[in-house]
Design a protein around this motif. Sequence first.
Motif, PDB file in Angstrom:
ATOM      1  N   PRO A 199       4.502   1.522   3.043  1.00 30.30           N
ATOM      2  CA  PRO A 199       4.352   0.103   3.383  1.00 30.30           C
ATOM      3  C   PRO A 199       3.730  -0.139   4.750  1.00 30.30           C
ATOM      4  CG  PRO A 199       6.673   0.755   3.375  1.00 30.30           C
ATOM      5  CD  PRO A 199       5.905   1.881   2.755  1.00 30.30           C
ATOM      6  N   GLU A 200       3.917   0.782   5.696  1.00 32.41           N
ATOM      7  CA  GLU A 200       3.328   0.563   7.014  1.00 32.41           C
ATOM      8  C   GLU A 200       1.819   0.793   7.008  1.00 32.41           C
ATOM      9  OE1 GLU A 200       4.751  -0.225  10.783  1.00 32.41           O
ATOM     10  OE2 GLU A 200       4.743  -1.458   8.983  1.00 32.41           O
ATOM     11  N   VAL A 245      -3.203 -11.160   3.119  1.00 30.90           N
ATOM     12  CA  VAL A 245      -1.910 -11.748   2.761  1.00 30.90           C
ATOM     13  C   VAL A 245      -1.349 -11.077   1.511  1.00 30.90           C
ATOM     14  CG1 VAL A 245      -0.803 -13.848   1.907  1.00 30.90           C
ATOM     15  CG2 VAL A 245      -2.339 -13.962   3.882  1.00 30.90           C
ATOM     16  N   ALA A 246      -2.192 -10.833   0.524  1.00 28.92           N
ATOM     17  CA  ALA A 246      -1.727 -10.192  -0.716  1.00 28.92           C
ATOM     18  C   ALA A 246      -1.198  -8.785  -0.439  1.00 28.92           C
ATOM     19  CB  ALA A 246      -2.864 -10.146  -1.734  1.00 28.92           C
ATOM     20  N   ILE A 247      -1.922  -8.021   0.378  1.00 23.38           N
ATOM     21  CA  ILE A 247      -1.473  -6.667   0.725  1.00 23.38           C
ATOM     22  C   ILE A 247      -0.146  -6.720   1.474  1.00 23.38           C
ATOM     23  CG2 ILE A 247      -2.004  -4.645   2.150  1.00 23.38           C
ATOM     24  CD1 ILE A 247      -4.971  -5.157   1.488  1.00 23.38           C
ATOM     25  N   LEU A 248      -0.036  -7.674   2.402  1.00 21.87           N
ATOM     26  CA  LEU A 248       1.192  -7.818   3.195  1.00 21.87           C
ATOM     27  C   LEU A 248       2.377  -8.182   2.310  1.00 21.87           C
ATOM     28  CD1 LEU A 248       2.764  -8.060   5.852  1.00 21.87           C
ATOM     29  CD2 LEU A 248       1.956 -10.434   5.993  1.00 21.87           C
ATOM     30  N   GLN A 249       2.185  -9.133   1.406  1.00 21.40           N
ATOM     31  CA  GLN A 249       3.285  -9.558   0.539  1.00 21.40           C
ATOM     32  C   GLN A 249       3.802  -8.390  -0.300  1.00 21.40           C
ATOM     33  OE1 GLN A 249       1.402 -12.846  -1.492  1.00 21.40           O
ATOM     34  NE2 GLN A 249       2.270 -14.370  -0.082  1.00 21.40           N
ATOM     35  N   ALA A 250       2.892  -7.575  -0.808  1.00 26.11           N
ATOM     36  CA  ALA A 250       3.307  -6.413  -1.601  1.00 26.11           C
ATOM     37  C   ALA A 250       4.087  -5.418  -0.738  1.00 26.11           C
ATOM     38  CB  ALA A 250       2.082  -5.746  -2.220  1.00 26.11           C
ATOM     39  N   LEU A 252       5.838  -6.141   2.105  1.00 29.93           N
ATOM     40  CA  LEU A 252       7.126  -6.721   2.489  1.00 29.93           C
ATOM     41  C   LEU A 252       8.119  -6.698   1.325  1.00 29.93           C
ATOM     42  CD1 LEU A 252       5.972  -9.810   4.599  1.00 29.93           C
ATOM     43  CD2 LEU A 252       6.966  -7.679   5.450  1.00 29.93           C
ATOM     44  N   ALA A 253       7.615  -6.799   0.102  1.00 31.22           N
ATOM     45  CA  ALA A 253       8.494  -6.802  -1.076  1.00 31.22           C
ATOM     46  C   ALA A 253       9.251  -5.478  -1.221  1.00 31.22           C
ATOM     47  CB  ALA A 253       7.675  -7.083  -2.331  1.00 31.22           C
ATOM     48  N   ARG A 254       8.767  -4.431  -0.564  1.00 29.52           N
ATOM     49  CA  ARG A 254       9.431  -3.121  -0.663  1.00 29.52           C
ATOM     50  C   ARG A 254      10.619  -3.000   0.291  1.00 29.52           C
ATOM     51  NH1 ARG A 254       4.696   1.328  -0.845  1.00 29.52           N
ATOM     52  NH2 ARG A 254       6.531   2.628  -1.264  1.00 29.52           N
ATOM     53  N   ASP A 255      10.793  -4.017   1.160  1.00 30.92           N
ATOM     54  CA  ASP A 255      11.959  -4.094   2.042  1.00 30.92           C
ATOM     55  C   ASP A 255      12.110  -2.865   2.935  1.00 30.92           C
ATOM     56  OD1 ASP A 255      14.116  -5.450   3.101  1.00 30.92           O
ATOM     57  OD2 ASP A 255      15.557  -4.635   1.680  1.00 30.92           O
ATOM     58  N   PHE A 260       3.927  -2.781  12.025  1.00 35.68           N
ATOM     59  CA  PHE A 260       2.632  -3.300  11.600  1.00 35.68           C
ATOM     60  C   PHE A 260       2.792  -4.413  10.570  1.00 35.68           C
ATOM     61  CE2 PHE A 260       1.182   0.999  13.073  1.00 35.68           C
ATOM     62  CZ  PHE A 260       0.430   0.527  14.142  1.00 35.68           C
ATOM     63  N   GLN A 261       3.792  -4.300   9.712  1.00 31.26           N
ATOM     64  CA  GLN A 261       4.058  -5.384   8.775  1.00 31.26           C
ATOM     65  C   GLN A 261       4.484  -6.647   9.522  1.00 31.26           C
ATOM     66  OE1 GLN A 261       6.452  -3.991   5.175  1.00 31.26           O
ATOM     67  NE2 GLN A 261       6.467  -2.168   6.481  1.00 31.26           N
TER      68      GLN A 261
END
Length: 381
Positions: A199-200, A245-250, A252-255, A260-261
């Motif tokens: 995710p990072e 934004v789409a990449i970030l949302q995906a 962040l959804a991984r918690d 960087f997020q």
Amino acid sequence: MDEALLRSLTPSVLAVLVRRGADFAAAEDAVQDALVEAVRVWPADRPRDPKGWLVTVAWRRFLDATRADAARRRREDLVEEEPAAGPATSVDDTLQLYFLCAHPLLTPSSAVALTLRAVGGLTTRQIAQAYLVPEATMAQRISRAKRTVSGVRLDRHGDVATVLRVLYLVFNEGYSGDVDLVAEAIRLTRQLAAQVDHPEVAGLLALMLLHHARRAARTAPDGSLVPLAEQDRGLWDTTAIAEGVAILQAALARDRLGEFQAQAAIAALHADAPTAEETDWVQIVEWYDELAGLTDSPVVRLNRAVAVGEADGPRAGLAALAELDDSLPRHTAVAAYLHERDGDLAKAARLYAEAARKAPDLAERDHLTRQAARLNTRGRR
């Protein structure tokens, strides 16, 4: 000649040689020889398997150099193990090159230069021009870096965080020279994201895209800086913003939140606001709180003071600023801005002038000097 193809193949070809046992510095020299040969041969006779052709030529160049070396006997086993001609392996070792180029023994500047050379496929001249240093200076820097990592095996797990830090340094180098290092950093981070499910990595790519989307609005036609609040948002790249934004949302959804997020979330909130006045500063302060908890960085806390000043008023921002060391870079500029917001124009003008004297570059110095002059003019009316 398809320069983009050559650059995209360079890291995987280099990794093949290193995986076969070639010393990194010798392998890199052999790959450069193969690229020169490709430029000469391919326009008239392009191979069906470009990567396989490059691997074969580079390996032969390496073996030729090895045979001529004084340590030939120690490396005879490599000569005996030359693989049969045929299609190149589909294994991609580029990821290991990222880790090798971000080795902790290297200084940040050397790691960046080696990454641009080995993974990015840039020439020494291009890297030197991007850094605004003589080519001979950059050649020495890259040569020292190659010697440092020579003999380091690619079979050990690398540190993703260190690789991301190097790519972030590339991104922050700016737009000098004939190579756009911001675009190059995005390209390399996309390549890393395709190989690493982390995710990072996605957070860094989102952050780069969101910042890069504002590039056209950051400077006026005369080259002067345009603050975020005054930028023409019609010049922002909405396609890059949507992708970021789409990449970030995906991610962040991984918690699995990382710095960087969190930075990308702040950039996304700025990008989402139709006007500066509609910016959700309360959420931005919350994200700065998250980021400060992750990094404990004084620079993050400095930026948070600005956000607090926007969300809760300039007095609250000044109170947050008072908790920080006034020797921090741009501390004086932030103080000037908050005092102006609070109505103390005389003090703000003095602080803007002081901040201009401390500015790290000419563009920022000119901007702060104009801010001081603007307030001094208002004060005389």
